[in-house]
Design a protein around this motif. Structure first.
Motif, PDB file in Angstrom:
ATOM      1  N   ARG A 129       0.800  -1.228   0.000  1.00 34.57           N
ATOM      2  CA  ARG A 129       0.000   0.000   0.000  1.00 34.57           C
ATOM      3  C   ARG A 129       0.832   1.276   0.000  1.00 34.57           C
ATOM      4  N   ARG A 130       2.016   1.243   0.578  1.00 39.54           N
ATOM      5  CA  ARG A 130       2.805   2.462   0.741  1.00 39.54           C
ATOM      6  C   ARG A 130       4.010   2.482  -0.195  1.00 39.54           C
ATOM      7  N   GLY A 131       4.093   3.564  -0.974  1.00 38.68           N
ATOM      8  CA  GLY A 131       5.216   3.726  -1.883  1.00 38.68           C
ATOM      9  C   GLY A 131       5.617   5.175  -2.025  1.00 38.68           C
ATOM     10  N   TRP A 132       6.832   5.395  -2.548  1.00 41.28           N
ATOM     11  CA  TRP A 132       7.370   6.744  -2.722  1.00 41.28           C
ATOM     12  C   TRP A 132       8.056   6.864  -4.073  1.00 41.28           C
ATOM     13  N   ILE A 133       7.997   8.037  -4.673  1.00 41.61           N
ATOM     14  CA  ILE A 133       8.681   8.345  -5.923  1.00 41.61           C
ATOM     15  C   ILE A 133       9.459   9.637  -5.722  1.00 41.61           C
ATOM     16  N   VAL A 134      10.698   9.684  -6.239  1.00 42.15           N
ATOM     17  CA  VAL A 134      11.487  10.916  -6.187  1.00 42.15           C
ATOM     18  C   VAL A 134      11.918  11.300  -7.598  1.00 42.15           C
ATOM     19  N   ASN A 182       4.001  10.287  -2.720  1.00 43.62           N
ATOM     20  CA  ASN A 182       3.708   9.174  -1.819  1.00 43.62           C
ATOM     21  C   ASN A 182       2.316   8.628  -2.091  1.00 43.62           C
ATOM     22  N   THR A 183       2.172   7.302  -1.970  1.00 40.76           N
ATOM     23  CA  THR A 183       0.855   6.675  -2.005  1.00 40.76           C
ATOM     24  C   THR A 183       0.643   5.877  -0.737  1.00 40.76           C
ATOM     25  N   VAL A 184      -0.572   5.872  -0.230  1.00 43.19           N
ATOM     26  CA  VAL A 184      -0.921   5.064   0.945  1.00 43.19           C
ATOM     27  C   VAL A 184      -2.065   4.118   0.624  1.00 43.19           C
ATOM     28  N   ASP A 185      -2.457   4.081  -0.677  1.00 41.98           N
ATOM     29  CA  ASP A 185      -3.571   3.226  -1.076  1.00 41.98           C
ATOM     30  C   ASP A 185      -3.199   2.320  -2.250  1.00 41.98           C
ATOM     31  N   GLY A 186      -1.956   1.865  -2.230  1.00 40.86           N
ATOM     32  CA  GLY A 186      -1.526   0.926  -3.251  1.00 40.86           C
ATOM     33  C   GLY A 186      -1.407   1.515  -4.637  1.00 40.86           C
ATOM     34  N   GLY A 187      -1.135   2.826  -4.721  1.00 45.73           N
ATOM     35  CA  GLY A 187      -0.906   3.462  -6.003  1.00 45.73           C
ATOM     36  C   GLY A 187      -2.142   3.978  -6.710  1.00 45.73           C
ATOM     37  N   GLN A 188      -3.310   3.874  -6.071  1.00 49.28           N
ATOM     38  CA  GLN A 188      -4.515   4.430  -6.684  1.00 49.28           C
ATOM     39  C   GLN A 188      -4.413   5.947  -6.792  1.00 49.28           C
ATOM     40  N   THR A 189      -3.842   6.559  -5.757  1.00 47.92           N
ATOM     41  CA  THR A 189      -3.613   8.005  -5.776  1.00 47.92           C
ATOM     42  C   THR A 189      -2.200   8.293  -5.274  1.00 47.92           C
ATOM     43  N   THR A 222      15.535   6.760  -3.582  1.00 47.68           N
ATOM     44  CA  THR A 222      14.923   6.727  -2.253  1.00 47.68           C
ATOM     45  C   THR A 222      14.883   5.306  -1.730  1.00 47.68           C
ATOM     46  N   GLU A 223      14.921   5.184  -0.414  1.00 49.94           N
ATOM     47  CA  GLU A 223      14.937   3.865   0.246  1.00 49.94           C
ATOM     48  C   GLU A 223      14.113   3.950   1.513  1.00 49.94           C
ATOM     49  N   PHE A 224      13.185   2.988   1.686  1.00 53.79           N
ATOM     50  CA  PHE A 224      12.384   2.917   2.906  1.00 53.79           C
ATOM     51  C   PHE A 224      12.553   1.553   3.551  1.00 53.79           C
ATOM     52  N   ARG A 225      12.816   1.574   4.872  1.00 53.76           N
ATOM     53  CA  ARG A 225      12.939   0.330   5.634  1.00 53.76           C
ATOM     54  C   ARG A 225      11.575  -0.149   6.121  1.00 53.76           C
ATOM     55  N   ASN A 226      10.685   0.790   6.391  1.00 50.93           N
ATOM     56  CA  ASN A 226       9.332   0.477   6.823  1.00 50.93           C
ATOM     57  C   ASN A 226       8.453   1.668   6.472  1.00 50.93           C
ATOM     58  N   ASP A 227       7.243   1.733   7.011  1.00 49.15           N
ATOM     59  CA  ASP A 227       6.345   2.813   6.602  1.00 49.15           C
ATOM     60  C   ASP A 227       6.688   4.149   7.246  1.00 49.15           C
ATOM     61  N   ILE A 257      21.094  14.827   1.151  1.00 47.38           N
ATOM     62  CA  ILE A 257      20.577  13.654   1.855  1.00 47.38           C
ATOM     63  C   ILE A 257      19.381  14.111   2.690  1.00 47.38           C
ATOM     64  N   LEU A 258      18.245  13.457   2.500  1.00 45.83           N
ATOM     65  CA  LEU A 258      17.048  13.751   3.280  1.00 45.83           C
ATOM     66  C   LEU A 258      16.660  12.509   4.070  1.00 45.83           C
ATOM     67  N   ARG A 259      16.108  12.762   5.257  1.00 45.69           N
ATOM     68  CA  ARG A 259      15.738  11.650   6.151  1.00 45.69           C
ATOM     69  C   ARG A 259      14.353  11.917   6.731  1.00 45.69           C
ATOM     70  N   THR A 260      13.545  10.868   6.822  1.00 43.76           N
ATOM     71  CA  THR A 260      12.231  11.003   7.443  1.00 43.76           C
ATOM     72  C   THR A 260      12.010   9.872   8.439  1.00 43.76           C
ATOM     73  N   THR A 261      11.308  10.153   9.508  1.00 47.52           N
ATOM     74  CA  THR A 261      10.934   9.134  10.493  1.00 47.52           C
ATOM     75  C   THR A 261       9.419   9.069  10.668  1.00 47.52           C
ATOM     76  N   ASP A 262       8.691   9.759   9.766  1.00 44.78           N
ATOM     77  CA  ASP A 262       7.228   9.759   9.854  1.00 44.78           C
ATOM     78  C   ASP A 262       6.580   9.500   8.489  1.00 44.78           C
ATOM     79  N   GLY A 263       7.254   8.710   7.672  1.00 44.42           N
ATOM     80  CA  GLY A 263       6.683   8.339   6.385  1.00 44.42           C
ATOM     81  C   GLY A 263       6.714   9.431   5.336  1.00 44.42           C
ATOM     82  N   GLY A 264       7.517  10.467   5.577  1.00 40.83           N
ATOM     83  CA  GLY A 264       7.633  11.534   4.600  1.00 40.83           C
ATOM     84  C   GLY A 264       6.747  12.733   4.860  1.00 40.83           C
ATOM     85  N   ILE A 265       6.025  12.713   5.984  1.00 39.27           N
ATOM     86  CA  ILE A 265       5.252  13.909   6.349  1.00 39.27           C
ATOM     87  C   ILE A 265       6.205  15.084   6.524  1.00 39.27           C
TER      88      ILE A 265
END
Length: 328
Positions: free
Chosen positions: A190-195, A203-210, A225-230, A242-250
């Motif tokens: 469900r969760r993906g990111w594009i840079v 970012n998508t949280v609905d499997g790429g629908q939006t 980009t690289e994500f270890r978890n959501d 270099i950018l870092r997020t700990t809240d899913g990219g918020i």
């Protein structure tokens, strides 16, 4: 000083030198060791390993190399393209995809044979040229490819295409940006990111629908980009960004690494240990989840374009057929 004392000193010195040699050899074995694929006719742009033995590299002029012995030897494989291969990705042991120019190729037999899955022609885009850069699957059936649409060497639009039938057919999906899209990564189904260019992060949280744009805080082009978890993710790009997020990219936080070289790939082996590579032989390592980065001693001075880890082994590829291997 007596001859006996001199001889004793000489033996001690030799023993010390032997110990030093062993130490330096051990360090070398633990670091990045460079080799070159002589049959590659240009740069290598991408690398992917299924396990510690089987892997592929792709590069300029349609070069595709396969190894079955952990990169000790490489055999060139046939793909019907002369375009640069930009990405290789295996959904499982049998089914893989590669991107070259405006075409998606697929294998259903562990990379033995590759066939064209979809080609995007200029006639479908009012004479514009499509260049595809990255492919990822979020599940067995669903996959995405990103890239750009150009006219006269100027990017006029992004391209985002997807499949929901294991790559049998591909449909275009409108993205909320016209900027060039360069890399895509999924954490789960469900969760993906594009840079991409101009600091684009989506970012998508609905499997790429939006897909929705996230605020990156930079205008630098982001290449990977690289994500270890959501929650935990990283992005790298131009001028040492270099950018870092700990809240899913918020929120994305810039990290200073003390370099200006463009970074082209980033990957984390576990929650703490991460690597980033880029131009002019740049290799960075983090042991604190990307909070800080230490530049590694360069074994090469040429550009390093891609990075891939499979458990304890790592590989990186770059200019003029270069392959770097790392053993943890």
């Amino acid at each position: 000083m007596t001859f006996q004392n001199k001889h004793s000193l000489t033996k001690c010195s030799m023993a010390f030198l032997v110990l030093l040699l062993i130490a330096f050899t051990t360090l070398a074995q633990q670091g990045w060791v460079a080799t070159k694929i002589s049959s590659a006719t240009g740069d290598l742009n991408t690398v992917f390993f299924l396990d510690s033995k089987r892997g592929w590299v792709g590069g300029d002029n349609g070069f595709l190399g396969r190894t079955d012995d952990g990169g000790r030897t490489w055999v060139r494989q046939s793909v019907e393209t002369t375009d640069a291969i930009n990405d290789i990705y295996f959904r499982d042991k049998e089914n893989g995809f590669l991107i070259a120019g405006n075409t998606i190729f697929v294998t259903r037999d562990n990379g033995t044979r590759w066939s064209e899955s979809r080609r995007f022609l200029p006639s479908d885009f009012d004479g514009a040229t499509v260049e595809l850069y990255s492919v990822r699957f979020s599940s067995k059936k669903k996959g995405w490819v990103v890239g750009s649409v150009s006219k006269r060497d100027r990017v006029i639009d992004s391209i985002l295409v997807y499949t929901d039938n294991e790559g049998e057919t591909w449909q275009r999906q409108r993205a909320p940006t016209h900027s060039e899209l360069i890399h895509i990564d999924f954490d789960n189904d469900r969760r993906g990111w594009i840079v991409g260019a101009e600091g684009t992060i989506m970012n998508t949280v609905d499997g790429g629908q939006t897909w929705n744009r996230q605020t990156s805080g930079t205008t630098a082009t982001l290449f990977h980009t690289e994500f270890r978890n959501d929650k935990k993710g990283w992005a790298v790009g131009e001028r040492g960004t270099i950018l870092r997020t700990t809240d899913g990219g918020i929120t994305w936080t810039p990290v200073t690494a003390g370099i200006r070289s463009t970074l082209l790939s980033v990957e984390f082996v576990n929650d703490d240990e991460g690597w980033a590579v880029g131009r002019a032989g740049t290799i960075l390592r983090s042991d604190d989840a990307g909070v800080s980065w230490i530049q590694q001693e360069a074994t090469v001075k040429t550009n390093i374009y891609a990075l891939h880890f499979n458990k304890k082994n790592g590989w990186a590829v770059g200019a003029q057929g270069m392959v770097l291997r790392y053993e943890r």
